[in-house]
Motif scaffolding. Structure first.
Motif: not given
Ligand code: HEM
Length: 328
Positions: A128-129, A132, A136, A193, A196-197, A199, A255-256, A261, A263-265, A269, A273
């Motif tokens: 995820a990290g 993405t 971007t 995304a 998104l992911l 669901h 976007p997150f 659920r 995005c914790p990042g 991010a 970025i």
């Molecule tokens: C531009 C950068 C990023 C974008 C656009 C982004 C976007 C997203 C999106 C859309 C989701 C899914 C949310 C959903 O299920 O509705 C997600 C999940 C997640 N992201 Fe990001 N993300 C980015 C960067 C990061 C970074 C840097 C990390 C950490 C190192 C990260 C860690 C995660 C994790 C662990 C999940 C899964 C959360 C879960 O399932 O509970 N993301 N992200």
């Protein structure tokens, strides 16, 4: 990758052609194999019986890529254990620990009942990290090259706020408000995304007037939401100014994702970025190859890749030459 695992220090040699570490190359190979498979429409979705016959060998290809990814992640974890055992896991004065190092330390000290298999956390962090964030940055740079006046404005902001005697750091990013507007506008137009992911509904429910039965796969069309002409003025135009002075506050952007659920990042991010994009803007004057506009066609895949990878020209800014010479 560096923030998640100290990949560079585990094996320092880089490929002279790509300037990527061995780890980055290996992980890129896996992502390049897996992402098109994740994002592609699959015949099974329409004719579930085909699942049993693995038509087109999709399962086989996925399994091969996942096995290669897991072997790679295990190698990184082993390397990190070794670093920790030999007492060089970072965390000394001013030294930052990687995420995996923090997770492994927690695993070491956790009681048996709260121990977790580290790979289960490590894989989502990587998946995820990394892609993405990289995608971007590529979209943002492409947009800037097609809008040189905005690129100049970003450069002027960095000059005024950071100066020419050092590089942009992560600590500068919160002060670079125009750069943040550029990031928000990039994520609005080209969210990494776009659906998104997926669901799945855990119970029967109603969304607006639609009945959604339990077990339904739900995809959210982020692009349509963020380019909705009822909400956004000139929705397809790249206008970072729309985010200045909180002007777009309250307009719907996800976007997150959102909710439990989400995005914790997000914060990481924005910081990563901002720094990775801010540094080349600060150090180089950029232009398009032969002045030709950057192709903004979107490719297919889970993470909204560019159909045509970005190529651009650059020359060092005179004012930054001293700093650049010191780091080369
Ligand atoms: C531009 C950068 C990023 C974008 C656009 C982004 C976007 C997203 C999106 C859309 C989701 C899914 C949310 C959903 O299920 O509705 C997600 C999940 C997640 N992201 Fe990001 N993300 C980015 C960067 C990061 C970074 C840097 C990390 C950490 C190192 C990260 C860690 C995660 C994790 C662990 C999940 C899964 C959360 C879960 O399932 O509970 N993301 N992200």
């Amino acid at each position: 990758m560096e923030a998640i695992a100290q990949t560079k220090t585990t094996r320092p040699e880089a490929d002279a052609d790509t300037d990527m570490s061995m780890e980055a190359q290996e992980y890129k190979h896996v992502v390049d194999k897996l992402n098109p498979l994740h994002g592609a429409a699959n015949l099974w979705d329409y004719l579930p019986a085909l699942r049993w016959f693995d038509v087109f060998g999709v399962k086989k290809k996925m399994l091969a890529a996942v096995n290669r990814r897991n072997a790679f992640l295990h190698r990184l974890i082993d390397a990190e254990w070794q670093r920790m055992d030999s007492g060089v896991d970072g965390g000394g004065d001013g030294e930052k620990k990687s995420m995996i190092s923090v997770l492994l330390s927690l695993q070491k000290t956790a009681s048996e009942s709260t121990k977790f298999p580290i790979t289960f956390l490590f894989h989502p962090l990587f998946a995820a990290g990394t892609e993405t964030t990289a995608i971007t940055i590529e979209w943002a740079m492409s947009l800037l090259l097609n809008h040189p006046e905005i690129l100049k404005k970003a450069q002027a902001e960095i000059d005024a706020s950071v100066g020419n005697s050092r590089l942009v750091t992560a600590n500068d990013v919160p002060q670079l408000s125009y750069l943040q507007c550029i990031l928000s506008e990039t994520l609005r137009l080209y969210p990494a995304a776009p659906l998104l992911l997926s669901h799945e509904s855990s119970a029967d429910c109603a969304v607006s007037s639609y009945h959604v039965p339990i077990g339904t796969m739900l995809l959210v069309n982020v692009v349509a939401i963020q380019r909705d002409p009822m909400v956004w003025k000139e929705p397809n135009e790249f206008k970072p100014e729309r985010f200045e002075n909180g002007e777009s506050e309250g307009l719907f952007m996800i976007p997150f994702g959102m909710g439990r659920r989400k995005c914790p990042g997000e914060t990481l991010a924005f910081q990563t970025i901002g720094m990775v994009l801010g540094t080349p803007i600060q150090c180089f004057d950029w232009s398009r190859v032969d002045g030709v506009k950057i192709d903004m066609t979107q490719g297919s895949g889970l993470t909204n890749p560019k159909a045509v990878p970005l190529e651009a020209m650059c020359k060092p800014c005179e004012a930054m030459c001293d700093v650049l010479q010191k780091i080369l």
